[in-house]
Design an enzyme around this catalytic site. Structure first.
Site, PDB file in Angstrom:
ATOM      1  N   ARG A   1      25.357  24.928  49.480  1.00  0.00           N
ATOM      2  CA  ARG A   1      25.928  26.167  50.032  1.00  0.00           C
ATOM      3  C   ARG A   1      27.023  25.818  51.027  1.00  0.00           C
ATOM      4  NH1 ARG A   1      23.506  28.013  54.127  1.00  0.00           N
ATOM      5  NH2 ARG A   1      21.396  27.969  53.283  1.00  0.00           N
TER       6      ARG A   1
ATOM      7  N   TYR B   1      41.898  48.674  45.552  1.00  0.00           N
ATOM      8  CA  TYR B   1      40.773  48.632  44.609  1.00  0.00           C
ATOM      9  C   TYR B   1      39.632  49.522  45.110  1.00  0.00           C
ATOM     10  CZ  TYR B   1      36.691  46.791  42.166  1.00  0.00           C
ATOM     11  OH  TYR B   1      35.527  46.678  41.455  1.00  0.00           O
TER      12      TYR B   1
ATOM     13  N   LYS C   1      40.354  37.373  38.133  1.00  0.00           N
ATOM     14  CA  LYS C   1      41.516  37.913  37.449  1.00  0.00           C
ATOM     15  C   LYS C   1      42.446  36.780  36.998  1.00  0.00           C
ATOM     16  CE  LYS C   1      39.316  41.570  38.418  1.00  0.00           C
ATOM     17  NZ  LYS C   1      39.044  41.883  39.769  1.00  0.00           N
TER      18      LYS C   1
HETATM   19  O1  P1T Z   1      35.441  42.069  41.142  1.00  0.00           O
HETATM   20  P1  P1T Z   1      35.633  41.088  42.250  1.00  0.00           P
HETATM   21  O2  P1T Z   1      35.857  39.698  41.807  1.00  0.00           O
HETATM   22  O3  P1T Z   1      34.562  41.206  43.296  1.00  0.00           O
HETATM   23  O4  P1T Z   1      37.026  41.478  42.958  1.00  0.00           O
HETATM   24  C1  P1T Z   1      37.211  42.663  43.658  1.00  0.00           C
HETATM   25  C2  P1T Z   1      38.672  43.009  43.685  1.00  0.00           C
HETATM   26  C3  P1T Z   1      39.416  42.715  44.820  1.00  0.00           C
HETATM   27  N1  P1T Z   1      40.727  42.992  44.895  1.00  0.00           N
HETATM   28  C4  P1T Z   1      41.389  43.559  43.866  1.00  0.00           C
HETATM   29  C5  P1T Z   1      42.838  43.860  43.994  1.00  0.00           C
HETATM   30  C6  P1T Z   1      40.702  43.867  42.688  1.00  0.00           C
HETATM   31  O5  P1T Z   1      41.389  44.410  41.678  1.00  0.00           O
HETATM   32  C7  P1T Z   1      39.314  43.586  42.586  1.00  0.00           C
HETATM   33  C8  P1T Z   1      38.527  43.910  41.369  1.00  0.00           C
HETATM   34  N2  P1T Z   1      39.173  44.761  40.481  1.00  0.00           N
HETATM   35  C9  P1T Z   1      38.699  45.201  39.275  1.00  0.00           C
HETATM   36  C10 P1T Z   1      37.509  44.862  38.782  1.00  0.00           C
HETATM   37  C11 P1T Z   1      39.628  46.062  38.534  1.00  0.00           C
HETATM   38  O6  P1T Z   1      39.439  46.283  37.317  1.00  0.00           O
HETATM   39  O7  P1T Z   1      40.582  46.539  39.143  1.00  0.00           O
END
Ligand code: P1T
Length: 379
Positions: free
Chosen positions: A46, A98, A195
Site C-alpha cells: 500500500r 464530471y 481514459k
Molecule cells: O471513473 P474514474 O476513474 O473514477 O474517474 C472519474 C473521472 C474524473 N474526471 C473526469 C473528467 C472524468 O471524466 C471521470 C470519469 N468519467 C466518466 C466515467 C465519463 O464517462 O465521463
C-alpha cells in the site's frame, strides 16, 4: 527528451536483476526486511510497490512535473486531493464537470463541512468574485465534461496564486499529450487514467501529478493513510497504455476533427461542441494552451429524448457506454449516464440538455465511423 520517448522510457529502465525490458508486475503485498528497520526501500505494497512506482515516475514525466502518484480510480485521486481540506474550508469549482466529481463534492465532501461554489466556466472573472477568505482550492476541468468548454489555465493560475489558493486541473479529457497544466501554472493535475492514459477500456485508475514538494509530501502521506491505491497489475496496464499515448491521441484527434466537421454540417444536428472547430467559442484559447483538441465531441440533436434514443439504438460501432478515451468509439447520454447524479434543475442550468449526446471518438477507420453516424442519423 521528447514526449514520445519519455512515454516509453521514463520510469521504465530494464529490470536490473534480469534485464527484462518491460517493468515486471510485482505481485507482492509485502517485502522481507534484512533486520528491524532495514529494508530495500519497500515495506508494504500500500505504501510502495515497484510497478506502481514505475507508473508514478512515468506519469510525472508526461506532465512535466516532479512527482506522480497513482490511485485506484480518478475519484480515488480526487478524494485524496480533497482530503487536504478541513472543516470550514471552501472550494470554487467550474460548473461543467464530471457528474461523479459533483456528487463527491455535494454528497460526501459537504458532510465534512467543506462547501463548494460553482462558477460559470465562460466567465473567468466570476472565479475571482467567488473567492472567500476561507477558499482553499479551485477545481476545474478543461476541456470540460461534457460540454467541452475551455478555460484559460494561466489566467486562473494567476488568480489562484494572488489569493494563495491551490489550483487543481482535471486533465483527463486532453491527456498530457495535448495539454500540460503544470507548465501553465496549475499546482496539481489529476487524471482518470481509466481514459486516455490507460487507453484500452480495461482498467479503472487515477493519477495526481505536482511539482510542489509540500503538496506532494502531504498527498503521498494520504495515499498511504487513505489507501486508495491501484493494484500492481492495473499499474502495469496503465504503464503499457502510456507507451502508445502519443500515437493514439493523434489518431483520436484526426478522426474527431473530421467527424466534427461532418456533424456540424448535418441537418439532424442542432449544435456541435468540439474545441477544434473555428465555430467553438473558445477555439482560439484552445489553440493557445493545447497542442491538439482531443477526441471528444458533444452534440445536440434536433428534437428531444426520442431522437437521442433512436440515434443511440442505431449506431453499431459507437457503443452505448459510460467512459471515454479507449481505442473503441463510445456514445454516452450525459443526462441519464455520466451526469445522472445531477438534479434535473442543476443539469439544465449547466446547459446539459435532454438532446445532448457525447461521443468518445476511437481510432477505428474514419470512414467506418462516419458511415455509422450517418446511418444512425438517417430518418
Ligand atoms: O471513473 P474514474 O476513474 O473514477 O474517474 C472519474 C473521472 C474524473 N474526471 C473526469 C473528467 C472524468 O471524466 C471521470 C470519469 N468519467 C466518466 C466515467 C465519463 O464517462 O465521463
Amino acid at each position: 527528451m521528447e514526449f514520445e520517448t519519455k512515454a516509453i522510457h521514463e520510469g521504465q529502465a530494464p529490470d536490473p536483476q534480469t534485464g527484462a525490458v518491460i517493468v515486471p508486475i510485482y505481485l507482492t503485498s509485502t517485502y522481507e526486511q534484512q533486520a528491524i528497520g532495514q529494508h530495500k526501500g519497500y515495506e508494504y505494497s500500500r505504501t510502495g510497490n515497484p510497478t506502481r512506482n514505475a507508473l508514478e515516475e512515468a506519469l510525472a514525466a508526461l506532465e512535466n512535473g516532479k512527482f506522480g502518484l497513482a490511485f485506484a480510480s480518478g475519484l480515488a485521486a480526487t478524494t485524496t486531493i480533497l482530503s487536504l481540506l478541513k472543516t470550514g474550508d471552501h472550494i470554487v469549482a467550474g460548473d461543467d464537470l464530471y457528474g461523479g466529481t459533483y456528487r463527491l463534492l455535494e454528497k460526501v465532501v459537504k458532510n465534512w463541512g467543506v462547501t463548494t461554489s460553482y462558477v460559470d466556466i465562460d466567465h473567468i472573472t466570476d472565479f475571482k468574485t467567488a473567492i472567500r477568505p476561507n477558499t482553499k482550492l479551485i477545481w476545474i476541468e478543461t476541456p470540460t465534461n461534457p460540454l467541452l468548454k475551455i478555460i484559460d489555465i494561466a489566467a486562473l493560475a494567476n488568480i489562484a496564486r494572488q489569493n494563495n489558493i491551490i489550483l487543481v486541473v482535471d486533465n483527463t479529457f486532453a491527456s498530457p499529450y495535448f495539454q500540460r497544466p503544470l507548465e501553465l501554472g496549475a499546482d496539481i493535475v489529476v487524471h482518470s487514467t481509466t481514459k486516455y492514459l490507460g487507453g484500452h477500456s480495461d482498467i479503472i485508475g487515477g493519477a495526481v501529478v505536482t511539482s510542489n514538494e509540500a503538496i506532494y509530501a502531504q498527498l503521498k502521506f494520504y495515499q498511504n493513510a487513505i489507501g486508495a491505491i491501484p493494484s500492481p497489475f492495473d499499474s502495469w496496464l496503465v504503464l503499457r497504455g502510456i507507451k502508445t499515448l502519443a500515437v493514439r491521441m493523434r489518431e483520436h484527434e484526426k478522426n474527431a476533427l473530421l467527424l466534427a466537421e461532418f456533424l456540424a454540417e448535418h441537418p439532424q444536428v442542432e449544435h456541435i461542441y468540439y474545441p477544434g472547430l473555428p465555430s467553438h467559442e473558445q477555439h482560439q484559447l484552445a489553440q493557445q494552451q493545447m497542442s491538439g483538441f482531443g477526441g471528444m465531441i458533444s452534440l445536440e440533436l434536433k428534437g428531444g429524448f426520442g431522437e437521442v434514443e433512436s440515434f443511440a439504438a442505431k449506431t453499431k460501432l459507437f457503443l452505448l457506454a459510460e467512459s471515454l478515451g479507449g481505442v473503441e468509439s463510445l456514445l454516452c447520454y450525459p443526462a441519464k449516464m455520466t451526469h445522472g447524479s445531477l438534479p434535473e434543475t442543476e443539469r439544465l442550468k449547466r446547459g446539459i440538455k435532454d438532446n445532448l449526446v457525447r461521443l468518445s471518438v476511437g481510432i477505428e477507420h474514419f470512414s467506418d465511423l462516419q458511415a455509422d453516424l450517418e446511418n444512425a442519423l438517417s430518418k
